[in-house]
Design an enzyme around this catalytic site. Structure first.
Site, short mmCIF file in Angstrom:
data_model
loop_
_atom_site.label_atom_id
_atom_site.label_comp_id
_atom_site.label_asym_id
_atom_site.label_seq_id
_atom_site.Cartn_x
_atom_site.Cartn_y
_atom_site.Cartn_z
N ARG A 180 3.66 3.47 -0.03
CA ARG A 180 2.61 2.53 0.35
C ARG A 180 1.91 3.06 1.61
NH1 ARG A 180 4.75 -2.70 2.85
NH2 ARG A 180 4.05 -1.65 4.72
N TYR A 231 6.20 -0.49 12.25
CA TYR A 231 7.54 -0.21 11.75
C TYR A 231 7.63 1.06 10.91
CZ TYR A 231 5.55 -2.81 7.79
OH TYR A 231 4.73 -3.26 6.78
N HIS A 281 1.22 -3.73 4.23
CA HIS A 281 1.51 -4.61 3.09
C HIS A 281 0.25 -5.34 2.62
CE1 HIS A 281 3.27 -7.77 0.64
NE2 HIS A 281 2.72 -8.67 1.43
#
Lengths: 370, 338
Positions: free
Chosen positions: A258, A271, A262
């Protein structure tokens, strides 16, 4: 026991003759165009959200090969029970970009009548079943639809998607278990992109892979390089054919990454491991396929420019048109709860309309604040 | 220095101005330091600090053993919490959005709620489920639901909903200390809305006690969560029309502060209950039933419900769905002219 990672196109864009599925030139260029258009559409969607013109967006950046390569193996009459990160499939199935963009705006042109957040598409015309936010629910539904097709004697194949996070859901277990028991003609695609929002794969499961979980449900599990569109297509075609022959379901794990956060509400830089992130950017599925096409003399700078300009023009026209459209009429709020509205719904609708006629109704609109 | 000056860290000694979500974090920090049986877990609560930031800094301060990220499984989160509570810990589990709680419904209703009763008191389940609920953030069907009624309808559960930062902290600490399972529902619309003074350190607000948010004499408006401030605004406008509205902030839905409710309605003679959940069988229906049953001789007019519609929570037309000042005023009006 480990499952090998299937791959066809190497990092230089070369594909061994024995493994190349030998798709026609026009189809190869079409797939490339679809990948690029998906990416540009995603870029625009996020930009619109950042500008406050739409309320939310969620990208599939880096996963174009993963969801297009799989869906491409289906027939038009096959059904999809998607998750929320497979937008390219709409383009593959020729849903007009205008309608896709209307959904972002939730306007009167939206086929879902402005009911859901952006990217929660539903397109019956494309056999693309309505998306919901809860994770994994589509997996069990796909198994059920597969059961129905078997009962009816149809040769429909069903494809359903989830992420690595989705494999932890109740529905992953239930959906695969049912599909296995009933030999449902389902292809389960786990897009392993490394993250469930901020939770990394090693916190999601102690299993050595997602594909191997298939064995617990009595079906084959296949691992494929998710950024190699030809490999994705090849393994999926085998699974689709298997299902259509009545041999039951397959679980395919596409190993991908990814690239974006998100959603528009998340900031993955907080992160992500920057080094890992950069290394995956180098494995970009569009660039790899571009190199493959170049070797086959199916790509050049002129073609690239034409693909990009064509996509941008279509997206821009869709945005301009969508932005000019009004909201769905207030009355529509009360439709489609049931087939026929209840007395209570009719009463509530009238109360709202009466209040609106007096000129005093809600104008306060929040924003998805994350 | 003004109490609402956002630049000041304290306006009085022992008090800090903070948002509701900051108060949640403060409660967790305070009680985790106080009681090492308290553990916090859920999706994205550890490293990321929660998608809304409710657990920001908690993992850094207390370590990964006491604050950790789980696999993507609400059933797993809550089922594990039940097991931990039964074994003697004080789990505070987060469900990222209340809309996602349904896979855990079996563990909540069949297990957590019935553990004490079915075991004759041998086993208990002291746990807290924290979850953002409610609309107002353009979240559509699956990021906006007010599902409190399902949990209010389950004997064995307590249901708590704060509407101010101070109450968020005090009620959450009370919930963690409670010996029974508590649903702690956080009105996400007002997570960062306004700021309020919150006592530092130990601060407990008792579960089962409501708050009179605004005193009045002509009509009682009952609310909780994000609707409280909407009702306060409506009361201010009604005052300009010569009506004195009393606004009650329930704070705890189960067990309800009946004495506060009944005393207010006996005083005013009118009752309007405001809730953003769908009207039919919403929590407000219970308030209406209690008032009708126990206050009928005091009532000047019918108990009026101002609620969300009996439809899924819409995206584009959200502003028409949620009860606003206009709809509350219309409800108040109906209690006067019927």
């Amino acid at each position: 026991m480990s499952l090998d990672l299937h791959t066809i196109i190497d990092s230089d864009g070369k594909a061994p003759k024995a493994k190349d599925p030998n798709l026609p030139a026009a189809e190869l260029q079409k797939l490339y165009r679809l990948m690029v258009t998906t990416r540009l559409m995603d870029d625009r969607g996020l930009a619109l959200q950042r500008q406050g013109r739409i309320g939310f967006y969620l990208q599939s950046t880096g996963q174009e090969a993963s969801h297009l390569g799989t869906a491409y193996a289906l027939k038009q009459s096959d059904w999809l029970f998607p998750a929320y990160r497979q937008p390219g499939i709409l383009l593959l199935r020729e849903v007009p970009i205008d309608q896709i963009v209307c959904e972002w705006f939730g306007n009167s042109g939206d086929t879902s009548k402005g009911r859901q957040m952006p990217v929660h598409y539903s397109f019956r015309r494309a056999n693309f079943v309505s998306i919901s936010s809860p994770i994994g629910t589509q997996l069990t539904q796909a198994a059920g639809a597969g059961m129905a097709a078997r009962i009816r004697g149809d040769d429909t194949v069903f494809m359903t998607f989830c992420g690595d996070g989705g494999t932890s859901s109740n529905d992953f277990h239930t959906g695969l278990n049912f599909a296995g028991v009933y030999k449902a003609p389902v292809v389960f695609v786990v897009e392993n992109n490394g993250w469930a929002i901020s939770v990394p794969g090693h916190k999601q499961t102690a299993s050595e892979s997602y594909a191997i979980k298939a064995h617990a449900y009595g079906m084959p599990g296949v691992r494929v390089d998710g950024n190699d569109i030809l490999a994705v297509y090849a393994v999926t075609k085998a699974a689709v054919d298997r299902a259509r022959r009545g041999e039951g379901p397959t679980l395919i794990e596409t190993v991908t990454y990814r690239i974006a956060s998100h959603s528009s509400s998340d900031d993955a830089s907080r992160y992500h491991d920057a080094k890992v992130h950069e290394s995956w950017k180098k494995k970009d599925p569009i660039q790899r396929f571009q190199k493959y096409l170049e070797h086959k003399k199916l790509w050049n700078a002129k073609f690239e420019a034409e693909v990009i300009e064509g996509a941008k023009a279509a997206i821009q026209a869709a945005v301009t048109a969508a932005e000019a459209m009004p909201n769905p009429a207030p009355e529509t709020l009360f439709d489609d709860v049931y087939m026929n509205p209840t007395a209570q719904l009719k009463e509530q609708k009238q109360q709202l309309l009466d209040l609106m006629a007096k000129g005093a109704v809600g104008s306060e609109v929040g924003h998805f604040p994350l | 220095m003004s109490a609402t000056d956002s630049k000041s860290s304290t306006s009085k000694p022992g008090v800090k101005v903070m948002t509701l979500i900051e108060a949640v974090t403060d409660a967790l920090r305070t009680e985790m330091a106080n009681d090492d049986r308290v553990v916090v877990f859920g999706e994205d609560v550890g490293k990321k600090g929660g998608v809304f930031g409710a657990t920001m800094g908690i993992q850094d301060q207390f370590g990964e053993t006491r604050c950790f990220d789980t696999p993507l499984s609400e059933c797993g989160i809550i089922g594990a919490a039940v097991g931990m509570a039964v074994y003697g810990m004080r789990p505070v589990a987060e469900i990222q959005f209340l809309d996602f709680i349904y896979p855990a419904f079996d563990q909540i209703v069949s297990e957590a709620a019935k553990m004490r009763y079915r075991s004759g008191g041998e086993y208990t389940c002291p746990m807290v489920i924290r979850s953002p609920y409610g609309g107002g953030i353009r979240g559509g069907h699956y990021h906006s639901q007010s599902s409190e009624a399902y949990f209010c309808h389950t004997p064995g559960l307590k249901v708590v909903i704060p509407s101010t930062p101070a109450d968020a902290k005090g009620l959450l600490i009370a919930a963690i200390r409670d010996e029974d399972p508590v649903m702690f529902l956080e009105p996400k619309k007002i997570y960062r809305h306004g700021k309020g003074e919150v006592p530092l350190g130990e601060h407990v607000v008792p579960i089962g006690k409501g708050r009179i948010a605004r005193e009045g004499t002509d009509c009682t408006v009952v609310a909780y969560g994000a609707m409280v401030s909407v009702c306060e605004q409506a009361a201010e406008m009604a005052a300009q029309q010569g009506r004195s509205i009393e606004v009650l902030d329930l704070r705890t839905l189960v067990p309800l502060d009946e004495p506060m409710l009944l005393e207010s309605v006996r005083k005013t003679g009118r009752c309007v209950v405001v809730y953003e959940a769908p009207k039919t069988c919403g929590y407000g229906a219970e308030i209406a039933a209690i008032v009708a049953e126990k206050c009928i001789e005091y009532l000047e007019g019918p108990v009026v419900r101002v609620a969300g519609f009996d439809t899924p929570f819409p995206y584009t037309l959200e502003h028409l769905y949620m009860p606003d000042v206009a709809r509350v005023l219309a409800g108040i009006d109906k209690s006067f002219h019927w």
